[in-house]
Enzyme design. Structure first.
Site, PDB file in Angstrom:
ATOM      1  CE  LYS A  24      -3.691  -2.479   2.496  1.00  0.00           C
ATOM      2  NZ  LYS A  24      -5.123  -2.126   3.719  1.00  0.00           N
ATOM      3  CE1 TYR A  64      -9.290  -2.993   0.868  1.00  0.00           C
ATOM      4  CE2 TYR A  64      -8.836  -1.008  -0.332  1.00  0.00           C
ATOM      5  CZ  TYR A  64      -7.717  -2.258   0.418  1.00  0.00           C
ATOM      6  OH  TYR A  64      -6.827  -2.272   1.108  1.00  0.00           O
ATOM      7  CG  ASN A 127      -2.960  -2.752   7.064  1.00  0.00           C
ATOM      8  OD1 ASN A 127      -2.973  -2.421   5.931  1.00  0.00           O
ATOM      9  ND2 ASN A 127      -4.458  -3.479   7.466  1.00  0.00           N
ATOM     10  CG  HIS A 130      -5.108  -6.437  -0.622  1.00  0.00           C
ATOM     11  ND1 HIS A 130      -5.712  -6.526  -0.190  1.00  0.00           N
ATOM     12  CD2 HIS A 130      -4.884  -7.355  -1.545  1.00  0.00           C
ATOM     13  CE1 HIS A 130      -6.642  -7.722  -0.685  1.00  0.00           C
ATOM     14  NE2 HIS A 130      -6.016  -7.581  -1.692  1.00  0.00           N
ATOM     15  CD  GLU A 141      -8.235  -8.950  -4.119  1.00  0.00           C
ATOM     16  OE1 GLU A 141      -9.321  -8.913  -2.783  1.00  0.00           O
ATOM     17  OE2 GLU A 141      -7.082  -9.877  -3.419  1.00  0.00           O
TER      18      GLU A 141
HETATM   19  P1  ADP Z   1      -7.467  -6.990   5.189  1.00  0.00           P
HETATM   20  O1  ADP Z   1      -6.811  -6.186   4.380  1.00  0.00           O
HETATM   21  O2  ADP Z   1      -6.812  -8.171   6.167  1.00  0.00           O
HETATM   22  O3  ADP Z   1      -8.291  -7.941   4.330  1.00  0.00           O
HETATM   23  P2  ADP Z   1     -10.317  -5.944   5.665  1.00  0.00           P
HETATM   24  O4  ADP Z   1     -10.492  -6.646   4.085  1.00  0.00           O
HETATM   25  O5  ADP Z   1     -11.408  -6.277   5.946  1.00  0.00           O
HETATM   26  O6  ADP Z   1      -8.448  -6.446   5.985  1.00  0.00           O
HETATM   27  O7  ADP Z   1      -9.788  -4.676   5.356  1.00  0.00           O
HETATM   28  C1  ADP Z   1      -9.151  -4.056   3.851  1.00  0.00           C
HETATM   29  C2  ADP Z   1      -8.453  -2.915   4.456  1.00  0.00           C
HETATM   30  O8  ADP Z   1      -9.396  -2.013   5.165  1.00  0.00           O
HETATM   31  C3  ADP Z   1      -7.577  -3.151   6.211  1.00  0.00           C
HETATM   32  O9  ADP Z   1      -6.600  -3.539   5.851  1.00  0.00           O
HETATM   33  C4  ADP Z   1      -7.460  -1.488   6.703  1.00  0.00           C
HETATM   34  O10 ADP Z   1      -6.407  -0.959   6.265  1.00  0.00           O
HETATM   35  C5  ADP Z   1      -8.687  -1.243   6.252  1.00  0.00           C
HETATM   36  N1  ADP Z   1      -9.424  -1.149   7.360  1.00  0.00           N
HETATM   37  C6  ADP Z   1      -9.869  -2.380   7.760  1.00  0.00           C
HETATM   38  N2  ADP Z   1     -10.975  -2.361   9.291  1.00  0.00           N
HETATM   39  C7  ADP Z   1     -10.609  -0.845   9.614  1.00  0.00           C
HETATM   40  C8  ADP Z   1     -10.847  -0.296  10.927  1.00  0.00           C
HETATM   41  N3  ADP Z   1     -11.961  -0.796  11.453  1.00  0.00           N
HETATM   42  N4  ADP Z   1     -10.582   0.680  10.961  1.00  0.00           N
HETATM   43  C9  ADP Z   1     -10.271   1.524   9.423  1.00  0.00           C
HETATM   44  N5  ADP Z   1      -8.916   1.174   8.352  1.00  0.00           N
HETATM   45  C10 ADP Z   1      -9.534  -0.310   8.793  1.00  0.00           C
END
Ligand code: ADP
Length: 164
Positions: A24, A64, A127, A130, A141
């Site tokens: 990211k 997303y 974080n 992805h 994807e």
């Molecule tokens: P992942 O990336 O681990 O598959 P998700 O698909 O649930 O997780 O969410 C996509 C991205 O959205 C996450 O990697 C994170 O950057 C962001 N995200 C998810 N939940 C939250 C939250 N509660 N608050 C802020 N950002 C979030």
């Protein structure tokens, strides 16, 4: 895009699963691209696609799409558009599940040290990476982020040193 059907010794490959991994904008800015690539390479996974781009709102809203109703969705899309990302396709046995495990939990504070998120970050919205959450999602994807001819289908000569 057809997957390799044979491994280096000519046998049918059972290890042709693919996943979509993305560094990211925060991971790019923090100089983590090389480290993240290196972890997958050293594990034995095969790099099949790699490119850098600043994604459009349209692409990110599709990527997303399942999070559209979440309160953090607009901020997430805006952040993901804020700079270039590095998109990758990795191939190998169980790579979707293993890739998620290598990334850690969505929340970096719940991620184990040794995982990418457990080693490099703190907040959920920053974080750094992805990874696809299922084989079906991975295939979708990869189609979203890569054209067919940008995903390489080649024999890994180290195959016999990686797999039994
Ligand atoms: P992942 O990336 O681990 O598959 P998700 O698909 O649930 O997780 O969410 C996509 C991205 O959205 C996450 O990697 C994170 O950057 C962001 N995200 C998810 N939940 C939250 C939250 N509660 N608050 C802020 N950002 C979030």
């Amino acid at each position: 895009m057809a997957l390799s059907t044979t491994n280096e010794s000519g046998a049918m490959s059972k290890n042709a699963e693919r996943t979509y991994i993305m560094v990211k904008p925060d991971g790019v800015q923090r100089g983590l691209v090389g480290n993240i690539i290196s972890r997958f390479e050293k594990r034995g996974y095969q790099l099949c696609g790699l490119k850098m781009r600043t994604a459009s709102r349209e692409l990110l809203e599709e990527h997303y799409g399942d999070l559209k109703s979440k309160p953090f969705f607009p901020g997430l899309v805006n952040f993901m558009m804020s700079g270039p990302v590095v998109s990758m396709v990795w191939q190998g046995k169980d790579v979707v599940k293993q890739g998620r495990s290598m990334l850690g939990e969505t929340d970096p504070l719940k991620s184990k040290p040794g995982s990418i998120r457990g080693d490099f970050c703190i907040d959920m919205g920053k974080n750094v990476c992805h990874g696809s959450d299922s084989v079906d999602t991975a295939n979708e994807e990869i189609k979203m982020w890569f054209k067919d001819d940008e995903v390489m289908d080649y024999k890994l000569t180290a195959y016999k040193d990686i797999y039994e």
